[in-house]
Design an enzyme around this catalytic site. Sequence first.
Site, mmCIF file in Angstrom:
data_model
loop_
_atom_site.group_PDB
_atom_site.id
_atom_site.type_symbol
_atom_site.label_atom_id
_atom_site.label_comp_id
_atom_site.label_asym_id
_atom_site.label_seq_id
_atom_site.Cartn_x
_atom_site.Cartn_y
_atom_site.Cartn_z
ATOM 1 N N ALA B 124 75.515 -29.995 125.335
ATOM 2 C CA ALA B 124 74.205 -29.550 125.346
ATOM 3 C C ALA B 124 73.651 -29.455 126.708
ATOM 4 O O ALA B 124 72.439 -29.170 127.099
ATOM 5 C CB ALA B 124 73.416 -30.446 124.492
ATOM 6 N N ASN B 182 77.210 -38.371 123.199
ATOM 7 C CA ASN B 182 77.886 -37.128 124.005
ATOM 8 C C ASN B 182 77.590 -36.659 125.426
ATOM 9 O O ASN B 182 78.307 -36.391 126.085
ATOM 10 C CB ASN B 182 77.911 -35.987 122.922
ATOM 11 C CG ASN B 182 78.764 -35.930 121.863
ATOM 12 O OD1 ASN B 182 79.367 -36.876 121.644
ATOM 13 N ND2 ASN B 182 79.073 -34.792 121.226
ATOM 14 N N HIS B 212 66.863 -31.964 128.590
ATOM 15 C CA HIS B 212 67.473 -32.995 129.428
ATOM 16 C C HIS B 212 67.251 -32.464 130.835
ATOM 17 O O HIS B 212 67.458 -31.307 131.176
ATOM 18 C CB HIS B 212 69.177 -32.650 129.170
ATOM 19 C CG HIS B 212 69.314 -32.754 127.845
ATOM 20 N ND1 HIS B 212 69.523 -34.048 127.178
ATOM 21 C CD2 HIS B 212 69.719 -32.049 126.721
ATOM 22 C CE1 HIS B 212 70.031 -34.109 125.902
ATOM 23 N NE2 HIS B 212 70.135 -32.488 125.711
#
Lengths: 260, 260
Positions: B124, B182, B212
């Site tokens: 991601a 992850n 993020h």
Amino acid sequence: MKIGLIGYGNIGRFLLQSINHNHLIKDGKITAISGRNPELGQKIADEYDAEYIQEVNQLIESDVDLVIEAATVEVVKKHAAAILKSGKDFLVISVGALADQSFYEQLHLICEKFGTKLLLPSGAIGGLDILKAAKSIGQLETVSITTRKPPKALPGAPLDQETVLFSGCAEDAIQKFPQNINVSIILSLAGIGPAKTAVTIIADPKVDKNNHTIEASGSFGKLSVKVENDPMPENPKTSYLAVLSVISALQSKDALIQMG
Amino acid sequence: MKIGLIGYGNIGRFLLQSINHNHLIKDGKITAISGRNPELGQKIADEYDAEYIQEVNQLIESDVDLVIEAATVEVVKKHAAAILKSGKDFLVISVGALADQSFYEQLHLICEKFGTKLLLPSGAIGGLDILKAAKSIGQLETVSITTRKPPKALPGAPLDQETVLFSGCAEDAIQKFPQNINVSIILSLAGIGPAKTAVTIIADPKVDKNNHTIEASGSFGKLSVKVENDPMPENPKTSYLAVLSVISALQSKDALIQMG
């Protein structure tokens, strides 16, 4: 891996130092260098335990596995096809040569036919992993880059006020703003092509280093990448990241654990 | 390239659709799928013209060239070594399995000995190309990530005010905040390791999607990457980019023109 290097200017010598002296490429060594100045070439070859080969044609006939171009756009245009046809991989730094789409496609066909690879380091920018992922199923919609440079780095720019020097698509930027050509081409190739990639170049008295802001959107969501480039040691005109990305591309080439 | 797939949940089925129906991997096809539910497995295998193989051990003995894990951390821990020893490359989605550094190093040794590759998609997040370039000569200094999620995605978080749920190193985040495992692991592996990577996780009522922000600094300059993740179609719990990065990792694996 035996590496041939074309060009021994600042970038070429940094690569010689990193690869032959500091051993940053596992099992990799620059065994031959080629360039126009035989006296300097022989001196540098001796310093880094490599062979000096004046003509690129002879380098192509030698036993190197991969050739790095650290010279000029003209060298890429002249020799890329022959290098890739000879069974050697080719890492290109002067990616401006690939502005010509038909040339790029021709090299792609040669790679396919001869089982060789063209390596294009990401240069002074990055975040290309996200662009590649986003377009993997064709749903990358917009890509733009805004480059800000100190006015003194841009001949003719006013020194005391922020000035937009270019705003348009990457296709036009490549023609009209060759100082930024590498960034425009790499971003276009990684993303949605030169006709759809938006480029803005700004002379900004408030910045003392080059910086690039890439924005993108698509079905994945939204992305913003800002890179502030420090220059290469002893070479204020080249972004250090651009040279580091060459080392990184070579390290990734045969990596056992591949990330991204 | 013949691909074996372990797991046929949302992600596995998206890969079957993308690879077998939409042909997004040149010369690549998922020829065998493995999973615990034989009835569903056989039905999906028939739908996508693949073979159903119940046991992973039998998948390892089959003629696939590469195995994709789209199952669980436990599957990776149990089978990674055998897959890589069998001469097959292995693409891992449940990278949480690699939190154990000695396991990661063991897999690296196996890859070296058996000439196989472990592929880790960027998930991601992204901008890992810049981190890899920056650390190629060992001069990446700081790496941090701040993840903001809507409070409803974080059990127990207050719904009406911004709340820092975790702030510390990635090593601790991996232990204490497995929902984010992850991202913490991939960023640590691409950068400066779990002990030095700073992680902050915030429940933020002002955001309606996960985002993020990665910041890094080093001799190359400074980097800031912000990704706002849209969810995968039909699966609001998975970032679409995480799945797209799997397709991208497969497309890059044998690409003739390698960028970044």
